[in-house]
Design a protein around this motif. Structure first.
Motif, PDB file in Angstrom:
ATOM      1  N   ILE A 262     121.497  32.957   8.439  1.00 16.77           N
ATOM      2  CA  ILE A 262     122.201  31.833   9.072  1.00 16.77           C
ATOM      3  C   ILE A 262     121.135  30.790   9.388  1.00 16.77           C
ATOM      4  N   ILE A 263     121.284  29.581   8.871  1.00  9.61           N
ATOM      5  CA  ILE A 263     120.267  28.550   9.033  1.00  9.61           C
ATOM      6  C   ILE A 263     120.734  27.517  10.047  1.00  9.61           C
ATOM      7  N   ASP A 264     120.035  27.443  11.167  1.00  2.15           N
ATOM      8  CA  ASP A 264     120.328  26.417  12.174  1.00  2.15           C
ATOM      9  C   ASP A 264     119.628  25.119  11.768  1.00  2.15           C
ATOM     10  N   GLU A 265     120.206  23.962  12.202  1.00  5.52           N
ATOM     11  CA  GLU A 265     119.674  22.656  11.798  1.00  5.52           C
ATOM     12  C   GLU A 265     119.456  22.647  10.287  1.00  5.52           C
ATOM     13  N   ALA A 266     120.505  23.045   9.572  1.00  6.17           N
ATOM     14  CA  ALA A 266     120.381  23.319   8.137  1.00  6.17           C
ATOM     15  C   ALA A 266     120.045  22.084   7.313  1.00  6.17           C
ATOM     16  N   ASP A 267     120.472  20.914   7.753  1.00  3.03           N
ATOM     17  CA  ASP A 267     120.161  19.719   6.960  1.00  3.03           C
ATOM     18  C   ASP A 267     118.672  19.458   6.916  1.00  3.03           C
ATOM     19  N   SER A 268     118.003  19.677   8.042  1.00  2.00           N
ATOM     20  CA  SER A 268     116.555  19.479   8.072  1.00  2.00           C
ATOM     21  C   SER A 268     115.845  20.429   7.124  1.00  2.00           C
ATOM     22  N   LEU A 269     116.248  21.682   7.146  1.00  2.00           N
ATOM     23  CA  LEU A 269     115.565  22.697   6.353  1.00  2.00           C
ATOM     24  C   LEU A 269     115.956  22.635   4.877  1.00  2.00           C
ATOM     25  N   LEU A 270     117.242  22.534   4.601  1.00  2.00           N
ATOM     26  CA  LEU A 270     117.719  22.628   3.227  1.00  2.00           C
ATOM     27  C   LEU A 270     117.558  21.337   2.429  1.00  2.00           C
ATOM     28  N   LEU A 271     117.428  20.199   3.125  1.00  3.77           N
ATOM     29  CA  LEU A 271     117.272  18.929   2.421  1.00  3.77           C
ATOM     30  C   LEU A 271     115.922  18.283   2.704  1.00  3.77           C
ATOM     31  N   ASP A 272     115.668  17.981   3.983  1.00  3.64           N
ATOM     32  CA  ASP A 272     114.453  17.238   4.322  1.00  3.64           C
ATOM     33  C   ASP A 272     113.191  18.010   3.947  1.00  3.64           C
ATOM     34  N   GLU A 273     113.210  19.330   4.100  1.00  4.76           N
ATOM     35  CA  GLU A 273     112.018  20.124   3.827  1.00  4.76           C
ATOM     36  C   GLU A 273     112.189  21.047   2.618  1.00  4.76           C
ATOM     37  N   ALA A 274     113.220  20.790   1.825  1.00  8.37           N
ATOM     38  CA  ALA A 274     113.557  21.718   0.742  1.00  8.37           C
ATOM     39  C   ALA A 274     112.410  21.952  -0.220  1.00  8.37           C
ATOM     40  N   ARG A 275     111.696  20.900  -0.598  1.00  6.36           N
ATOM     41  CA  ARG A 275     110.642  21.068  -1.597  1.00  6.36           C
ATOM     42  C   ARG A 275     109.258  21.164  -0.977  1.00  6.36           C
ATOM     43  N   VAL A 276     109.194  21.428   0.325  1.00  7.85           N
ATOM     44  CA  VAL A 276     107.894  21.633   0.967  1.00  7.85           C
ATOM     45  C   VAL A 276     107.317  22.963   0.497  1.00  7.85           C
ATOM     46  N   PRO A 277     106.158  22.961  -0.162  1.00  3.70           N
ATOM     47  CA  PRO A 277     105.566  24.226  -0.580  1.00  3.70           C
ATOM     48  C   PRO A 277     104.863  24.922   0.588  1.00  3.70           C
ATOM     49  N   LEU A 278     105.158  26.195   0.759  1.00  2.66           N
ATOM     50  CA  LEU A 278     104.398  27.042   1.666  1.00  2.66           C
ATOM     51  C   LEU A 278     103.243  27.626   0.859  1.00  2.66           C
ATOM     52  N   VAL A 279     102.068  27.665   1.447  1.00  2.00           N
ATOM     53  CA  VAL A 279     100.869  28.057   0.709  1.00  2.00           C
ATOM     54  C   VAL A 279     100.098  29.120   1.475  1.00  2.00           C
TER      55      VAL A 279
ATOM     56  N   GLY B 117     124.913  28.126   6.921  1.00  2.73           N
ATOM     57  CA  GLY B 117     124.131  27.230   7.767  1.00  2.73           C
ATOM     58  C   GLY B 117     125.001  26.386   8.659  1.00  2.73           C
ATOM     59  N   MET B 118     124.365  25.763   9.637  1.00  3.39           N
ATOM     60  CA  MET B 118     125.098  24.933  10.591  1.00  3.39           C
ATOM     61  C   MET B 118     124.220  23.767  11.039  1.00  3.39           C
ATOM     62  N   THR B 119     124.857  22.623  11.232  1.00  4.05           N
ATOM     63  CA  THR B 119     124.162  21.422  11.667  1.00  4.05           C
ATOM     64  C   THR B 119     125.202  20.432  12.166  1.00  4.05           C
ATOM     65  N   ALA B 120     124.728  19.404  12.862  1.00  3.46           N
ATOM     66  CA  ALA B 120     125.645  18.369  13.343  1.00  3.46           C
ATOM     67  C   ALA B 120     125.827  17.257  12.316  1.00  3.46           C
ATOM     68  N   THR B 121     124.994  17.273  11.260  1.00  2.00           N
ATOM     69  CA  THR B 121     125.063  16.212  10.255  1.00  2.00           C
ATOM     70  C   THR B 121     124.953  16.814   8.865  1.00  2.00           C
ATOM     71  N   ALA B 122     126.084  16.941   8.195  1.00  2.00           N
ATOM     72  CA  ALA B 122     126.068  17.550   6.865  1.00  2.00           C
ATOM     73  C   ALA B 122     126.960  16.815   5.870  1.00  2.00           C
ATOM     74  N   LEU B 123     128.072  16.277   6.340  1.00  3.50           N
ATOM     75  CA  LEU B 123     129.058  15.696   5.426  1.00  3.50           C
ATOM     76  C   LEU B 123     128.481  14.577   4.569  1.00  3.50           C
ATOM     77  N   ALA B 124     127.587  13.754   5.162  1.00  7.96           N
ATOM     78  CA  ALA B 124     127.028  12.626   4.412  1.00  7.96           C
ATOM     79  C   ALA B 124     126.216  13.085   3.210  1.00  7.96           C
ATOM     80  N   SER B 125     125.781  14.344   3.215  1.00 10.12           N
ATOM     81  CA  SER B 125     124.966  14.871   2.119  1.00 10.12           C
ATOM     82  C   SER B 125     125.627  16.066   1.448  1.00 10.12           C
ATOM     83  N   SER B 126     126.958  16.118   1.493  1.00  9.06           N
ATOM     84  CA  SER B 126     127.672  17.277   0.952  1.00  9.06           C
ATOM     85  C   SER B 126     127.418  17.475  -0.537  1.00  9.06           C
ATOM     86  N   MET B 127     127.221  16.384  -1.276  1.00  6.40           N
ATOM     87  CA  MET B 127     126.955  16.499  -2.707  1.00  6.40           C
ATOM     88  C   MET B 127     125.631  17.225  -2.950  1.00  6.40           C
ATOM     89  N   GLU B 128     124.606  16.877  -2.158  1.00  6.67           N
ATOM     90  CA  GLU B 128     123.303  17.514  -2.319  1.00  6.67           C
ATOM     91  C   GLU B 128     123.371  19.001  -2.021  1.00  6.67           C
TER      92      GLU B 128
END
Length: 761
Positions: free
Chosen positions: A208-225, A372-383
């Motif tokens: 279950i991903i909290d603040e999912a928009d931040s993690l799944l979109l804003d940081e989606a391609r952040v590489p962990l090293v 996941g859950m967040t307060a802002t998701a609909l605007a990016s539903s396509m992504e």
């Protein structure tokens, strides 16, 4: 015609959403009919044991959902005096269906997640709740812990700095609260473990991903090293920084139309060659010089102190683009990071051989089931749909949202906007109404705070420079007379309570209209705008939000707003519909461009990830003893898998940084990258087998760990884990679209000069 199609599609979506919510409400009615108020504690606990037996005997969790949710509702009331609202149960039902829910701020996502976590923990496979930061992981595990423990479930949180044994114990719990980056780093450590005892994770099950928009979109391609420790110095890059400072804008280099990239032209190439005394900068043997010079040029001209990064305690701390927070334990791609350190006269501490890497997006995809859950998701539903196959479901609020979102107040120039903004804050502050002002950068927040102080308004500043005080500042942001000037970091995961929690102030703040939110700029994504708006209007509270925009704001200038809208300078607000429509269009285009860029960049990391999974599937089979090998054979093969994979990552990094040259010789950079990387990967099995055989001969079949250590068959003595900021990953990609001046420089210095012997142009 297009508008008609769009309207029909939206009507279909709305009808589907209404139908889905009706189904959820019918399930909520069944949950409410399960009246467990008269049951004693023993009966409740016995009921949970029954549900566990049912789940483990093969009964589908969907058939146990009503009984389980009714049980959790009763336990939440007894243990925490929290009776879930119907909409919280609806959210919990949706989460179990592996969707992404949009649930407004203050609506109780934390409790909704508990119901779903309990249901999916029935089988004993473990549930992860990924939170925004360590503080929230610890808070939520402690806060919701009494519910889990009453039912006989175990719960814990993972914190940075824990020992491996502590983390292993935490991941063994039924429910584990942890940040995505910490869980990802632990996964990377597992991928270089040389014995089963070193593993901390168990097989992934449900997340279950909290603040999912931040993690799944804003940081989606952040590489962990994860890398071996290194003492890399930035001394060499100081020379490049000095060279770049001697180059003149426009004369020696140009920017692209969006000011995202900078390019040497012919004059700049010639000047750099003279200063570096390196000969032809575009000769293949000078490729490392060209790469380092480009990094230095980027750092010097495009990375802005107190906007993109701050200097604190002798180091560089990057600022997250979307939140304005310090990006903890995050660095630029290595060449850029070292160049930035050299720019500021600091010694680079990052480096070392990269042993493993995985993007946030690929790490999340390791879980068989995602919600996941967040307060802002609909605007990016396509992504969300295209990247994760996640449907977005909007959860209705428990109380109607009373916040008023006003149209943007648009001005022709920065000075007029700033003057009007300060005047609005002074006027509203005089009434005592609390205000939150969201700014674009540390620099802007400091400038605004200084202007307000001059105007007689005391304010609290919340930005990357004083992020340690975030909780304290947010706790007071709803008090009478409070003015909080912040970057976008304001209170992710934390509600701003009217009156600051002081009941004597609440009625007065409500009469004043609640929290007043002002944005000083329009963000690239409407979703980020909505995050700021969502700080106000919590749980049916009144509130207002408005954005102040200038046609001289960076985002609008980059899009050539003055070519599209020609209006003379004026101090008043621009109210023409065409101006508002153009701003909305720019935001839509920017969101589309960012998504397309993300998809394009994913094509680089997707291939590497596919290869990693092939190799590490074999690795984990060896580690788990699935293949008949002796202990020495296991150790040797694991060691050389890691050794050659690290070399492969280094080669991939080199190829990615240099492949842009292929576009100048009519080759497709992406195709060439894939070709080279595929050929290199196909050679790995033979290399691993050959070196493993040689080492086994030298060991003469010895299973003595001391002898393994003598031959260097051990894990690195120390490792670093960090994230590479995705904000600048597009720098590597966008160099493939060099401008005309750079192409001329390339052809003259790389092709014509060597072929024809031309020495002067």
């Amino acid at each position: 015609m297009l508008n008609t199609v769009v309207k029909l599609v939206q009507e279909f979506k709305d009808r589907d959403s209404r139908h889905r919510l009706e189904g959820y409400r019918s399930i909520v009615n069944l949950v409410r009919k399960k009246d467990l108020e008269e049951w004693d504690d023993g009966q409740l606990q016995a009921e949970f044991l029954r549900l566990q037996r049912e789940a483990n005997s093969g009964t589908a969790l969907e058939k146990l959902l009503v009984d389980l949710y009714a049980l959790v509702c009763e336990v939440a009331e007894r243990q925490l005096e929290m009776q879930p609202y119907d909409v919280q149960i609806i959210a919990a039902i949706a989460l179990h269906e592996s969707v992404l829910i949009e649930q407004q701020t203050g609506e109780g996502k934390t409790l909704s997640a508990v119901m779903t976590a309990c249901l999916n923990a029935l089988t004993g496979h473990g549930v992860h709740v990924l939170t925004f930061n360590d503080y929230l992981a610890h808070r939520d595990a402690e806060w919701m812990g009494p519910i889990y423990r009453f039912l006989g479930l175990t719960v814990s949180s993972v914190q940075a700095g824990m020992s491996l044994s502590e983390k292993r114990e935490a991941y063994a719990k039924d429910i584990t609260y942890v940040t995505a980056k910490e869980a990802g780093f632990d996964y990377l450590r597992d991928t270089i473990a040389l014995s089963k005892d070193e593993l901390v994770h168990r097989p992934f099950h449900y997340v279950i991903i909290d603040e999912a928009d931040s993690l799944l979109l804003d940081e989606a391609r952040v590489p962990l090293v994860i890398s071996g420790a290194s003492g890399t110095s930035s001394d060499d890059f100081i020379r490049f920084a000095e060279v770049v400072r001697q180059l003149v804008p426009l004369e020696h280099y140009h920017f692209d139309e969006f000011q995202r990239n900078v390019y040497l032209n012919e004059a700049g190439s010639e000047r750099a060659e003279s200063l570096l005394e390196c000969g032809n900068l575009y000769d293949s043997h000078n490729s490392h010089l060209l790469t380092s010079l480009n990094c230095a040029l980027h750092a010097e001209t495009l990375l802005r102190r107190d906007v993109d990064y701050i200097v604190r305690d002798g180091g560089i701390e990057l600022i997250e683009e979307f939140t304005g927070r310090v990006a903890e334990n995050r660095y630029l791609p290595e060449g850029l990071q070292t160049a930035l350190m050299a720019k500021e006269g600091l010694q680079s501490k990052v480096g070392g051989k990269i042993l493993g890497t995985i993007t946030i997006q690929h790490f999340i995809s390791l879980y068989p089931r995602i919600s996941g859950m967040t307060a802002t998701a609909l605007a990016s539903s396509m992504e969300f749909k295209r990247m994760y196959e996640l449907e977005v479901v909007e959860i209705p609020p428990n109380q109607t949202n009373k916040r008023i979102d006003h149209p943007h107040r648009i001005y022709t120039h920065q000075e007029a906007k700033f003057k009007a903004l300060v005047q609005e804050i002074v006027t509203v502050h005089a009434t005592g109404r609390p205000m939150l002002i969201g700014t674009s950068s540390v620099q802007e927040s400091d400038k605004l705070a200084e202007a307000l102080t001059v105007a007689g308004v005391d304010c609290h500043i919340l930005n990357a420079k004083n992020d340690a005080k975030e909780a304290q500042i947010i706790a007071r942001a709803g008090e009478i007379g409070a003015v909080t000037v912040s970057t976008n970091m304001a209170g992710r995961g934390v509600d701003i309570r009217l009156g600051g929690g002081d009941l004597t102030q609440v009625d007065r703040v409500l009469k004043l209209g609640g929290l007043y939110v002002i944005g000083t700029h329009m963000n690239e994504s409407v979703r980020i705008d909505n995050q700021l708006r969502g700080r106000s209007g919590r749980q049916g509270d009144p509130g207002d939000s408005v954005f102040y925009v200038s046609l001289e704001d960076d985002l609008l200038v980059q899009f050539g707003i003055h070519d599209a809208i020609r209006v003379p300078k004026q101090d008043g607000v621009l109210n023409a519909p065409i101006v508002h429509n153009k701003l909305e269009h720019i935001q839509r285009v920017m969101m589309g461009q960012n998504f397309d860029l993300q998809q394009e960049l994913n094509r680089y990391s997707d291939m590497i990830e596919d290869q990693r999974r092939i190799l590490h599937k074999e690795r984990f089979s060896i580690l788990n003893g699935d293949l008949p090998m002796s202990p020495s054979e296991q150790r040797v093969r694991l060691f050389y898998i890691d050794e050659f994979w690290a070399d492969h990552l280094a080669y991939a990094s080199y190829m990615r940084e240099s492949i842009h040259l292929e576009s100048l010789t009519n080759q497709n950079p992406m195709d060439e990258f894939h070709r080279h990387i595929t050929e290199a990967f196909e050679q790995l099995p033979a290399k691993i087998a050959k070196e493993s055989a040689n080492m086994l001969t030298r060991l003469d079949g010895s299973n003595d760990p001391a002898k393994w250590e003598q031959f260097g068959l051990q894990s690195p003595t120390s490792t670093n884990t960090y994230m590479i900021s995705d904000q600048y990953m597009d720098y590597l990609q966008n160099r493939s679209s060099w401008n005309a001046g750079t192409i001329v420089a390339f052809w003259i210095r790389r092709v014509l000069k060597p072929v024809f012997g031309w020495s002067k142009f």
